[in-house]
Design a protein around this motif. Structure first.
Motif, PDB file in Angstrom:
ATOM      1  N   PHE A 181       0.850  -1.243   0.003  1.00  7.88           N
ATOM      2  CA  PHE A 181      -0.074   0.024   0.097  1.00  7.88           C
ATOM      3  C   PHE A 181       1.002   1.461   0.086  1.00  7.88           C
ATOM      4  O   PHE A 181       1.826   1.312   0.966  1.00  7.88           O
ATOM      5  N   LYS A 182       0.686   2.007  -1.077  1.00  5.84           N
ATOM      6  CA  LYS A 182       1.615   3.146  -1.135  1.00  5.84           C
ATOM      7  C   LYS A 182       0.949   4.438  -1.443  1.00  5.84           C
ATOM      8  O   LYS A 182      -0.013   4.536  -2.546  1.00  5.84           O
ATOM      9  N   ASP A 183       1.284   5.610  -0.825  1.00  6.43           N
ATOM     10  CA  ASP A 183       0.610   6.945  -1.201  1.00  6.43           C
ATOM     11  C   ASP A 183       1.189   7.479  -2.403  1.00  6.43           C
ATOM     12  O   ASP A 183       0.617   8.167  -3.167  1.00  6.43           O
ATOM     13  N   SER A 184       2.427   7.132  -2.783  1.00  3.47           N
ATOM     14  CA  SER A 184       3.247   7.741  -3.904  1.00  3.47           C
ATOM     15  C   SER A 184       2.474   7.355  -5.304  1.00  3.47           C
ATOM     16  O   SER A 184       2.827   8.051  -6.237  1.00  3.47           O
ATOM     17  N   ALA A 186      -0.633   7.737  -5.874  1.00  2.00           N
ATOM     18  CA  ALA A 186      -1.705   8.771  -6.206  1.00  2.00           C
ATOM     19  C   ALA A 186      -1.321   9.647  -7.444  1.00  2.00           C
ATOM     20  O   ALA A 186      -0.413   9.980  -7.834  1.00  2.00           O
ATOM     21  N   LEU A 200      -3.372   2.181  -3.503  1.00  3.27           N
ATOM     22  CA  LEU A 200      -3.532   3.394  -2.664  1.00  3.27           C
ATOM     23  C   LEU A 200      -4.301   3.290  -1.373  1.00  3.27           C
ATOM     24  O   LEU A 200      -5.311   2.721  -1.361  1.00  3.27           O
ATOM     25  N   PRO A 201      -3.521   3.621  -0.248  1.00  5.69           N
ATOM     26  CA  PRO A 201      -4.324   3.558   1.056  1.00  5.69           C
ATOM     27  C   PRO A 201      -5.339   4.670   1.154  1.00  5.69           C
ATOM     28  O   PRO A 201      -5.460   5.517   0.542  1.00  5.69           O
ATOM     29  N   GLY A 202      -6.385   4.361   2.021  1.00 10.36           N
ATOM     30  CA  GLY A 202      -7.255   5.132   2.477  1.00 10.36           C
ATOM     31  C   GLY A 202      -8.695   5.079   1.695  1.00 10.36           C
ATOM     32  O   GLY A 202      -9.689   5.953   1.951  1.00 10.36           O
ATOM     33  N   GLN A 203      -8.670   4.177   0.733  1.00 13.75           N
ATOM     34  CA  GLN A 203      -9.949   4.196  -0.116  1.00 13.75           C
ATOM     35  C   GLN A 203     -11.031   3.433   0.675  1.00 13.75           C
ATOM     36  O   GLN A 203     -10.751   2.730   1.666  1.00 13.75           O
ATOM     37  N   GLU A 208     -11.790  -0.414  -2.536  1.00 15.07           N
ATOM     38  CA  GLU A 208     -10.371  -1.052  -2.525  1.00 15.07           C
ATOM     39  C   GLU A 208     -10.503  -2.318  -2.952  1.00 15.07           C
ATOM     40  O   GLU A 208      -9.635  -2.752  -3.649  1.00 15.07           O
TER      41      GLU A 208
END
Length: 318
Positions: A181-184, A186, A200-203, A208
């Motif tokens: 899981f990577k924010d980068s 986005a 992408l985290p936070g979905q 997700e």
């Protein structure tokens, strides 16, 4: 010359095959159904294709050709089984109901010559099983039956992923694919790198889940050579179709517009057939990994055949 034309169901754009001649092999069944799909797609209708994709999730233990047959004859079918299977479940087919015609393989025993039998050390290999053809059998949807209520092994609340998230992650890892899981990544929701997937985290959980299925589909389908050349649009539509099948089957709002599936066909019948086959096969593999043993034994996976006769044994339709 045969001038009989397919007719269209009044409540949908799903055409029905002429009464005769009836396809007699699995390949003929597939070709006939795909041709009907092509005619609908060329007329701008993709509802039939969406019905086939929906049926892939409901009947993923059935063969590709029989899924097409079930969806064409009864688009709203939810659970199907043969008369014998329904009787075993305490239900009876209601009077006047028309069965859904599918094909079941006929397995016979090819007896070996005495000289071959004497050389064989394995008694079971003396009469080797062999496919001798196909025969028509009929299944019925649960809506055509009455009787004892069916067992529900897992409560599926629409819009909630629940235990399926962990099962999907395990399925991904079991395929030998790394998951991170990577924010980068986005603004992308997911990325497939060939042996590795980034999410992408936070979905939202449902989003997700669908994203991971989509990227897993790319890993399973599009990292190897295909028989027919595809475009990026076709590959993306295949992955999204698999996400639709899997997500909808576990009770999520799949969301993709029906018209989007028309992108699977751009005048190439071979590619459409291949796409549908790989979508069905890949979705079935993922769904099987998400199921518990009890869920796999529910009526839609029940044997479609009746008691075998004395000449051949009818294998379970799968």
């Amino acid at each position: 010359m045969n001038t009989t034309q397919p007719t269209t169901n009044e409540t949908s754009n799903i055409a029905t095959l002429p009464a005769t001649p009836k396809p007699q092999t699995s390949r003929e069944v597939i070709q006939a159904n795909v041709q009907l799909l092509i005619e609908q797609l060329e007329a701008g209708h993709s509802e039939g294709l969406t019905a086939y994709l929906t049926a892939m999730g409901r009947f993923h233990n059935y063969s590709f050709g029989n899924i097409l047959e079930i969806a064409r004859q009864r688009p709203n079918a939810a659970r199907v089984a043969g008369l014998y299977a329904w009787n075993q479940l305490g239900r009876k087919v209601m009077k006047g109901q028309k069965g859904i015609r599918i094909l079941a393989p006929m397995i016979g025993a090819r007896k070996k010559k005495d000289t071959e039998a004497n050389k064989s050390k394995d008694p079971a290999a003396v009469n080797a099983p062999v496919l001798v053809g196909f025969r028509a059998v009929y299944v019925f949807d649960v809506s055509q039956t009455e009787g004892a209520p069916l067992p529900e092994f897992t409560e599926r609340t629409k819009g909630e992923v629940g235990q399926y998230r962990e099962r999907l992650i395990n399925c991904t890892i079991d395929q030998g694919i790394q998951l991170e899981f990577k924010d980068s990544i986005a603004p992308a929701l997911g990325m497939s790198y060939g042996g590795k997937i980034a999410i992408l985290p936070g979905q939202e959980p449902a989003e997700e889940f669908s994203t991971l299925v989509h990227e897993l589909a790319h890993e399973m389908l599009h990292k190897a050579e295909r028989r027919t050349a595809t475009t990026k649009t076709v590959r993306e539509t295949e992955a999204e179709a698999i996400a639709f099948v899997v997500s909808q089957t576990i009770g999520l709002d799949a969301g993709l517009a029906s018209a989007d599936y028309i992108q699977l066909y751009h005048g190439n019948a071979a590619l459409l057939t291949e796409s549908l086959e790989v979508i069905q096969r890949t979705a079935a593999l993922i769904l099987s990994a998400l199921e518990t043993k009890e869920e796999a034994e529910q009526p839609e996976a029940a044997p479609a055949t009746e008691q075998p006769n004395t000449d051949t044994v009818l294998a379970e339709v799968a």
